[in-house]
Motif scaffolding. Structure first.
Motif, mmCIF file in Angstrom:
data_model
loop_
_atom_site.group_PDB
_atom_site.id
_atom_site.type_symbol
_atom_site.label_atom_id
_atom_site.label_comp_id
_atom_site.label_asym_id
_atom_site.label_seq_id
_atom_site.Cartn_x
_atom_site.Cartn_y
_atom_site.Cartn_z
ATOM 1 N N THR A 175 -9.401 3.441 -0.215
ATOM 2 C CA THR A 175 -8.774 4.088 0.938
ATOM 3 C C THR A 175 -7.504 4.812 0.518
ATOM 4 O O THR A 175 -6.633 4.229 -0.135
ATOM 5 N N THR A 176 -7.414 6.074 0.895
ATOM 6 C CA THR A 176 -6.205 6.876 0.728
ATOM 7 C C THR A 176 -5.976 7.617 2.032
ATOM 8 O O THR A 176 -6.797 8.455 2.419
ATOM 9 N N THR B 13 0.822 -1.210 0.000
ATOM 10 C CA THR B 13 0.000 0.000 0.000
ATOM 11 C C THR B 13 0.861 1.267 0.000
ATOM 12 O O THR B 13 0.324 2.374 -0.067
ATOM 13 N N LEU C 287 -8.352 -2.315 5.326
ATOM 14 C CA LEU C 287 -6.941 -1.991 5.510
ATOM 15 C C LEU C 287 -6.520 -2.265 6.949
ATOM 16 O O LEU C 287 -5.447 -2.830 7.202
ATOM 17 N N PHE D 91 -0.838 6.003 2.154
ATOM 18 C CA PHE D 91 -1.239 4.604 2.033
ATOM 19 C C PHE D 91 -2.411 4.540 1.054
ATOM 20 O O PHE D 91 -3.458 5.152 1.294
ATOM 21 N N ASP D 92 -2.231 3.812 -0.032
ATOM 22 C CA ASP D 92 -3.280 3.633 -1.033
ATOM 23 C C ASP D 92 -3.703 2.170 -1.039
ATOM 24 O O ASP D 92 -2.859 1.278 -1.232
ATOM 25 N N PHE D 93 -5.009 1.941 -0.886
ATOM 26 C CA PHE D 93 -5.497 0.573 -0.733
ATOM 27 C C PHE D 93 -6.814 0.409 -1.484
ATOM 28 O O PHE D 93 -7.725 1.244 -1.338
#
Length: 287
Positions: free
Chosen positions: A274-275, A36, A227, A218-220
């Motif tokens: 999610t960021t 991520t 996450l 964090f990129d998910f």
């Protein structure tokens, strides 16, 4: 900075105790969290001015979130980590990418005894060496292995920062047993004056240390709660916190507190994505 290589401080003369963090970082599978962080790792490396043929040490490298991009820019990279599983994962990634200018090996940032003085043009440690015990030894060692005219770049989480990782670590600590006597929090690497003092003790003048706030994202491709599930299952400090909380009958409390944190910090406007940006202290040392 001391001018002569022979004057460099060294910690290689006396054997040192084993790094107590080895089991922590071999627990779970940090590669799942690192996935991520790839885009931010590549972006950070892109700002370091790396050129072909530069000799780079990436310390506390994990499976290569910054080390792999350094090699892809043409640097000769050695990745060092305390966790055997992460070293193996890094070497596997390098093989899969066909990179012959990078290798990963086991090592302790507090005691780089197999690395010679003045070996690297650039030493990078992003959320790695900050977790090693004996921070004074870490500072001395990274200065020792850096060539005169070279640089050290660290990324360190900041104590009491309101963003994600500092808060994960704060909450996890509240549910965990007290640390052993003599323990020095890794978060002290996020305190400006402390960083300057540590490098001064290693022979670096204060005006050769620059400090700035930076952001890692964090990129998910999933929800914040999903996450969190990755952190619960694969991130050593969070895993330990859940174990301790369960033993105390407080697992539901920890889950609720972390779930609220992850959801509140999510900056993505896309459903099911999610960021989460997290602030860190970027340290640059001119050696």
């Amino acid at each position: 900075m001391l001018d002569q290589p022979g004057d460099r401080m060294s910690t290689t003369e006396q054997p040192q105790p084993a790094n107590p963090n080895k089991a922590l970082w071999e627990k779970g599978d940090f590669t799942r969290i690192a996935a991520t962080m790839r885009a931010s790792g590549e972006a950070l490396v892109g700002r370091l001015g790396i050129s072909e043929g530069l000799d780079v040490l990436d310390l506390g490298c994990g499976d290569g979130t910054t080390a792999i991009p350094e090699a892809m820019l043409g640097a000769n990279v050695l990745g060092v980590d305390i966790a055997e599983n992460l070293v193996a994962a890094g070497n596997a990634r390098a093989r899969d990418l066909g990179l012959g200018n990078i290798r990963f090996q086991l090592g302790d940032a507090s005691q780089l005894s197999d690395l010679a003085d003045d070996s690297f043009d650039l030493v990078v440690s992003i959320f790695g060496a900050m977790f090693a015990p004996r921070p004074a030894d870490v500072a001395r060692e990274v200065v020792r292995v850096t060539r005169p005219g070279g640089r050290i770049v660290m990324g360190n989480w900041i104590p009491n920062d309101p963003t994600l990782v500092a808060q994960i670590l704060r909450i996890s600590a509240a549910y965990s047993p007290p640390p052993p006597e003599g323990f020095i929090s890794p978060m002290t690497w996020g305190i400006d004056d402390t960083v300057i003092e540590r490098f001064a003790a290693a022979g670096v003048p204060p005006d050769s240390v620059s400090l700035e706030r930076d952001t890692y994202t964090f990129d998910f491709a999933g929800t914040p709660s999903q996450l969190l599930a990755l952190f619960r299952e694969y991130y050593g400090p969070t895993m330990n916190a859940y174990t301790a909380a369960a033993a105390a009958g407080r697992e539901a409390d920890l889950q609720a507190e972390l779930d609220a944190l992850f959801n509140e910090q999510n900056a993505s406007t896309e459903p099911g994505a999610t960021t989460i940006p997290a602030t860190f202290l970027r340290v640059t040392v001119a050696v």
